[in-house]
Design a protein around this motif. Structure first.
Motif, short mmCIF file in Angstrom:
data_model
loop_
_atom_site.label_atom_id
_atom_site.label_comp_id
_atom_site.label_asym_id
_atom_site.label_seq_id
_atom_site.Cartn_x
_atom_site.Cartn_y
_atom_site.Cartn_z
N THR A 274 0.84 -1.20 0.00
CA THR A 274 0.00 0.00 0.00
C THR A 274 0.87 1.25 0.00
OG1 THR A 274 -1.70 -1.20 1.22
CG2 THR A 274 -1.86 1.19 1.19
N ARG A 275 1.96 1.19 0.74
CA ARG A 275 2.88 2.33 0.75
C ARG A 275 3.42 2.57 -0.66
NH1 ARG A 275 8.48 2.93 4.36
NH2 ARG A 275 9.08 4.97 3.52
N GLU A 276 3.80 1.51 -1.35
CA GLU A 276 4.33 1.66 -2.71
C GLU A 276 3.28 2.29 -3.64
OE1 GLU A 276 5.70 -2.09 -4.10
OE2 GLU A 276 7.16 -2.36 -2.49
N GLU A 277 2.04 1.82 -3.53
CA GLU A 277 0.98 2.36 -4.38
C GLU A 277 0.72 3.82 -4.05
OE1 GLU A 277 -2.63 0.37 -5.18
OE2 GLU A 277 -1.77 -1.64 -4.99
N PHE A 278 0.74 4.16 -2.76
CA PHE A 278 0.47 5.55 -2.38
C PHE A 278 1.60 6.47 -2.83
CE2 PHE A 278 0.57 9.03 0.84
CZ PHE A 278 -0.61 9.65 0.44
N GLU A 279 2.83 6.03 -2.70
CA GLU A 279 3.95 6.86 -3.14
C GLU A 279 3.90 7.07 -4.65
OE1 GLU A 279 7.34 6.05 0.29
OE2 GLU A 279 7.35 4.80 -1.53
N GLU A 280 3.48 6.06 -5.37
CA GLU A 280 3.30 6.22 -6.81
C GLU A 280 2.16 7.20 -7.10
OE1 GLU A 280 2.27 3.53 -10.79
OE2 GLU A 280 2.75 2.56 -8.89
N TYR A 281 1.12 7.14 -6.29
CA TYR A 281 -0.05 8.00 -6.47
C TYR A 281 0.31 9.48 -6.27
CZ TYR A 281 -4.94 9.55 -6.03
OH TYR A 281 -6.15 10.17 -6.20
N VAL A 282 1.12 9.78 -5.24
CA VAL A 282 1.47 11.18 -4.97
C VAL A 282 2.76 11.60 -5.66
CG1 VAL A 282 0.25 11.19 -2.77
CG2 VAL A 282 2.68 10.60 -2.80
N GLY A 283 3.47 10.63 -6.23
CA GLY A 283 4.70 10.95 -6.95
C GLY A 283 5.83 11.41 -6.05
N ALA A 284 5.93 10.81 -4.86
CA ALA A 284 6.98 11.22 -3.92
C ALA A 284 7.23 10.11 -2.91
CB ALA A 284 6.56 12.50 -3.19
N LYS A 285 8.44 10.10 -2.34
CA LYS A 285 8.75 9.22 -1.23
C LYS A 285 8.13 9.80 0.04
CE LYS A 285 11.18 5.88 -3.07
NZ LYS A 285 10.69 4.46 -2.98
N VAL A 286 7.53 8.95 0.84
CA VAL A 286 6.78 9.40 2.00
C VAL A 286 7.42 8.86 3.27
CG1 VAL A 286 4.54 9.31 3.17
CG2 VAL A 286 4.64 9.50 0.67
N ILE A 287 7.59 9.72 4.27
CA ILE A 287 8.03 9.25 5.58
C ILE A 287 6.84 8.53 6.21
CG2 ILE A 287 8.86 9.93 7.86
CD1 ILE A 287 10.08 12.41 6.53
N TRP A 288 7.01 7.23 6.43
CA TRP A 288 5.90 6.32 6.70
C TRP A 288 5.90 5.85 8.15
CZ3 TRP A 288 2.02 5.26 3.46
CH2 TRP A 288 1.27 4.10 3.62
N PRO A 289 4.81 6.05 8.88
CA PRO A 289 3.53 6.63 8.47
C PRO A 289 3.37 8.10 8.84
CG PRO A 289 3.26 5.56 10.58
CD PRO A 289 4.71 5.40 10.21
#
Length: 491
Positions: A274-289
């Protein structure tokens, strides 16, 4: 404070239900419905709390007088749905097949036009014929001798019996389907469900964002095992079950009603995929969570608001919308005459916690909820996919009338303004057993049952009652819901 109050109310309610025999066991939909429902605190019992924003807008001209999906022509009647939970009714229907006809006669005599018979309980196993999942071995319910296992007869086509007997009585028959469930770890029955039998599917169970880190449901001590709605593997599996269920259209099934078509609360889903899909969705690496939601956050808008919080809400709504689209198309591909229905909690102002936007895509959510909705959030409303949308208008006995959330009438009128006539049928109503009776006489409770019908039907076009077991355990309620339906049908 809110979380603590909700937990206290739920625990008290569960204790009371256990004492009276109303608490269902494994597969008992009422436990989950109760968990989602917070009884309004005073003065909300009189309908003075909740959301009342932006809901007198739009063209509410949808025709809610019939779904035209078989089972007879009832266009002159208010569509009235009664839910039939599998576990709660297993004591009767698993052991006395003839009781199905008996109880459907009661429903038809009361004026109900539709039944929703639960055929995929919360354990995730099934009560119909499929090549992709095993049928339940047993379900549990409270009986006179305590909590009891009721074994399942696999030679008995449970769903077809409801279809045949329902149609003989002029009832339309929808199959209730608990959607994202993967299994359950029940205190009385142990571990049940496909996730405990299939190691690969267990990998697709949701991961939770807890106060002490991201954990599996089991490691977090949870009892409900949901699939990750973003999992392609899980979605493919669920669609296969729906396709087999839709095949019952050839033998008369009028529709399928999806329940639990959602994330497992605000803490879900934080799986690596889900993290991978979300990062692709926003076009950025995300500090998770941290840049999405604080660890352990369970309700409402956090402060300060994380960088990607609003996009996360949007992404989750898109995930559920896309699944609903896929499910709708799969069912219609098998049989276009099988109606597509969804049950949701009517508390739209907080239901985004579950990643669900059940409004019409024409309803501009951000205009009314800017603290949690993006401008694009509205694009992922799925009311337009639905032949039937059922609203759980689960307010208390003293909150039949009102204009806000946490009143039955308010839930339904607000639901109508948010769906903008998109579903062919919009129906809402109460849970007539899992509500607090404190401070009310039995006569007042019966009047609330009666009054709820017209209040809800007039507000949104249809009526929905959860669950048949409550009428069976207190037969006087049949009389009062019948009076209510008669009033709602008066022109």
């Amino acid at each position: 404070m809110l979380k603590s109050m909700k937990k206290t109310i739920i625990l008290k309610a569960l204790a009371a239900l256990a004492a009276t025999g109303l608490l269902y066991g494994c597969g008992g939909g009422s436990e989950d419905h109760l968990d989602e429902y917070t009884f309004p605190s005073s003065p909300g019992q009189n309908g003075n709390t909740g959301d009342n924003t932006g809901d007198n807008t739009g063209d509410n001209t949808g025709d809610n007088t019939g779904d035209n999906t078989g089972g007879g022509d009832e266009v002159n009647k208010v569509p009235c749905f009664i839910w039939i939970d599998a576990a709660a009714n297993s004591k009767d229907f698993f052991t006395h097949r003839e009781y199905i006809e008996r109880d459907l006669k009661l429903a038809a005599d009361a004026g109900f036009t539709h039944i929703v018979v639960d055929v995929r309980p919360t354990s995730g196993d099934i009560l119909y014929k499929s090549t992709h999942c095993q049928e339940v071995e047993f379900l549990g319910a409270w009986a006179s001798g305590g909590y009891t296992k009721f074994p399942w007869n696999k030679e008995f086509d449970y769903l077809q019996e409801f279809i045949d007997k329902g149609h003989e009585l002029g009832l339309k028959v929808y199959a209730g389907f608990n959607t994202m469930v993967a299994g359950i770890n029940n205190a009385y029955l142990g571990k049940m469900g496909v996730c405990f039998r299939d190691a690969d599917l267990m990998q697709e169970v949701t991961r939770l964002n807890t106060e002490t880190g991201i954990k599996t449901v089991e490691d977090a001590g949870g009892s409900e095992f949901f699939f990750n709605p973003a999992s392609k593997v899980a979605k493919k599996y669920i669609i296969s079950l729906l396709e087999d269920l839709a095949a019952y259209g050839k033998t008369g099934l009028d529709g399928i009603m999806l329940d639990r078509g959602r994330f497992l609360g605000y803490q879900s889903d934080f799986s690596p995929s889900t993290r991978e899909e979300f990062e692709e969705y926003v076009g950025a690496k995300v500090i998770w969570p941290d840049q999405v939601l604080p660890a352990g956050w369970t309700h409402g808008v956090p402060s300060p608001v994380p960088k990607y919080y609003l996009k996360w809400n949007e992404f989750r709504a898109k995930t559920i919308h896309d699944f609903m689209t896929e499910a709708h198309d799969a069912i219609k591909a098998v049989d276009s005459n099988v109606g597509f229905g969804v049950y949701v909690g009517a508390w739209y102002g907080s239901y985004y916690d579950n990643g669900v936007n059940w409004a019409s895509p024409a309803y501009n959510t951000r205009s009314y909820y800017p603290s949690w909705a993006t401008a694009e959030y509205k694009d992922f409303g799925f009311a337009d996919l639905c032949d039937v949308l059922l609203l759980g208008a689960y307010a208390g006995i003293g909150s039949v009338y009102g204009t806000s959330e946490w009143t039955m009438q308010g839930f339904c009128s607000l639901g109508k303004s948010k769906t903008l006539g998109a579903p062919k049928i919009l129906a809402g109503g109460p849970d007539v057993g899992n509500w607090s009776t404190e401070g009310f006489t039995k006569s007042q409770e019966y009047e609330a049952v009666k009054n709820s019908v017209k209040a809800c039907a007039d507000a949104c076009g249809g009526y929905f009652l959860f669950d048949m077991i409550h009428l069976k355990m207190e037969p006087k309620k049949w009389e009062y819901v019948k009076k209510g339906i008669e009033l709602a049908n008066q022109k």
